[in-house]
Design a protein around this motif. Structure first.
Motif, mmCIF file in Angstrom:
data_model
loop_
_atom_site.group_PDB
_atom_site.id
_atom_site.type_symbol
_atom_site.label_atom_id
_atom_site.label_comp_id
_atom_site.label_asym_id
_atom_site.label_seq_id
_atom_site.Cartn_x
_atom_site.Cartn_y
_atom_site.Cartn_z
ATOM 1 N N ALA A 1 -8.829 -8.982 6.696
ATOM 2 C CA ALA A 1 -9.427 -8.611 7.187
ATOM 3 C C ALA A 1 -9.008 -6.262 6.289
ATOM 4 C CB ALA A 1 -9.355 -8.175 8.740
ATOM 5 N N LYS A 2 -7.228 -6.705 6.364
ATOM 6 C CA LYS A 2 -6.019 -5.611 6.196
ATOM 7 C C LYS A 2 -6.991 -4.752 5.455
ATOM 8 C CE LYS A 2 -3.023 -3.389 7.818
ATOM 9 N NZ LYS A 2 -2.588 -2.553 8.812
ATOM 10 N N ASN B 1 -9.307 -5.823 3.701
ATOM 11 C CA ASN B 1 -10.997 -4.441 3.364
ATOM 12 C C ASN B 1 -10.290 -3.535 3.776
ATOM 13 O OD1 ASN B 1 -11.700 -6.382 2.332
ATOM 14 N ND2 ASN B 1 -12.789 -7.483 4.485
ATOM 15 N N GLU B 2 -9.871 -3.072 4.544
ATOM 16 C CA GLU B 2 -8.801 -1.823 6.079
ATOM 17 C C GLU B 2 -8.601 -0.801 5.038
ATOM 18 O OE1 GLU B 2 -5.701 -0.403 8.875
ATOM 19 O OE2 GLU B 2 -6.871 -2.137 8.906
ATOM 20 N N LEU B 3 -7.442 -1.367 3.667
ATOM 21 C CA LEU B 3 -6.341 -0.894 3.072
ATOM 22 C C LEU B 3 -6.990 -0.493 1.463
ATOM 23 C CD1 LEU B 3 -3.122 -1.917 4.278
ATOM 24 C CD2 LEU B 3 -4.232 0.577 4.708
ATOM 25 N N TYR B 4 -7.862 -1.806 1.254
ATOM 26 C CA TYR B 4 -8.288 -1.515 0.140
ATOM 27 C C TYR B 4 -9.662 -1.840 -0.815
ATOM 28 C CZ TYR B 4 -3.568 -1.498 -1.445
ATOM 29 O OH TYR B 4 -2.238 -1.590 -1.329
ATOM 30 N N PRO B 5 -11.233 -0.750 -0.090
ATOM 31 C CA PRO B 5 -12.347 -1.177 0.785
ATOM 32 C C PRO B 5 -12.836 -1.483 -0.973
ATOM 33 C CG PRO B 5 -11.979 0.940 1.000
ATOM 34 C CD PRO B 5 -10.489 0.379 0.133
ATOM 35 N N ASN C 1 0.998 -1.008 -0.480
ATOM 36 C CA ASN C 1 0.616 0.252 0.282
ATOM 37 C C ASN C 1 0.704 0.785 -0.279
ATOM 38 O OD1 ASN C 1 -1.191 2.607 1.975
ATOM 39 N ND2 ASN C 1 -3.110 1.092 -0.010
#
Length: 183
Positions: A151-152, A154-158, A58
């Motif tokens: 989960a990570k 989803n957080e960084l790349y919705p 990211n």
């Protein structure tokens, strides 16, 4: 496989490099970017697991691309299923990705294509090299992703679309462009 389209630069954007020299420089840029990114990912994963690797992708991947983008050269990545919407392919890139999809590797090498002339982003040179999915990629891009890793993501790349790959699938492509300075 190398496919070349050969319209010419406009007079205002002539380059003293031959097509072979442009392709060689693009390959060099891809090699430098890919090696640096792989090394950073492996180190981050070793230190803190796959979620740590996602954070590197990211933040560090754009920095590595910027370090290898200079003197009219620009390097990036794209895919038919992007993780980062900023990497959405142009129409021409999408067409090439679709052509690469069935056979991203030919004779043991990633497929590459290039063109010189009027590209989607202006006059210049544009090169693409397939990124086949490697085993290292499957933890974040594969069909079975750990819930913590998901989960990570989803957080960084919705808006992530870059999962569900198998080893050997076309993951995406490196893009190298060259826009010579105008006189």
């Amino acid at each position: 496989m190398l496919v070349a389209l050969l319209p010419t630069f406009t007079q205002a954007q002539q380059t003293d490099q031959t097509p072979d020299q442009l392709v060689a420089e693009a390959r060099s840029k891809v090699q430098a970017f890919g090696s640096s990114l792989k090394q950073a990912l492996q180190s981050a994963i070793k230190e803190g697991g796959l979620a740590n690797g996602i954070a590197v992708c990211n933040t560090v991947a754009p920095e590595i691309a910027a370090q290898n983008s200079n003197d009219g050269w620009q390097i990036s990545r794209t895919s038919l299923r992007v993780r980062n919407p900023d990497n959405t392919p142009t129409d021409w890139q999408e067409m090439q990705l679709k052509a690469m999809q069935e056979h991203p590797v030919k004779n043991g090498k990633p497929v590459e294509i290039w063109r010189i002339g009027n590209t989607d982003t202006g006059n210049g040179f544009e090169y693409m090299r397939a990124i086949p999915t490697q085993k290292l990629c499957l933890g974040c891009h594969g069909k079975s992703i750990d819930p913590g890793v998901q989960a990570k993501l989803n957080e960084l790349y919705p808006q992530d679309q870059a999962t569900g790959f198998s080893e050997g699938d076309l993951r995406g492509a490196f893009i190298v462009t060259y826009r010579p300075e105008t006189n």
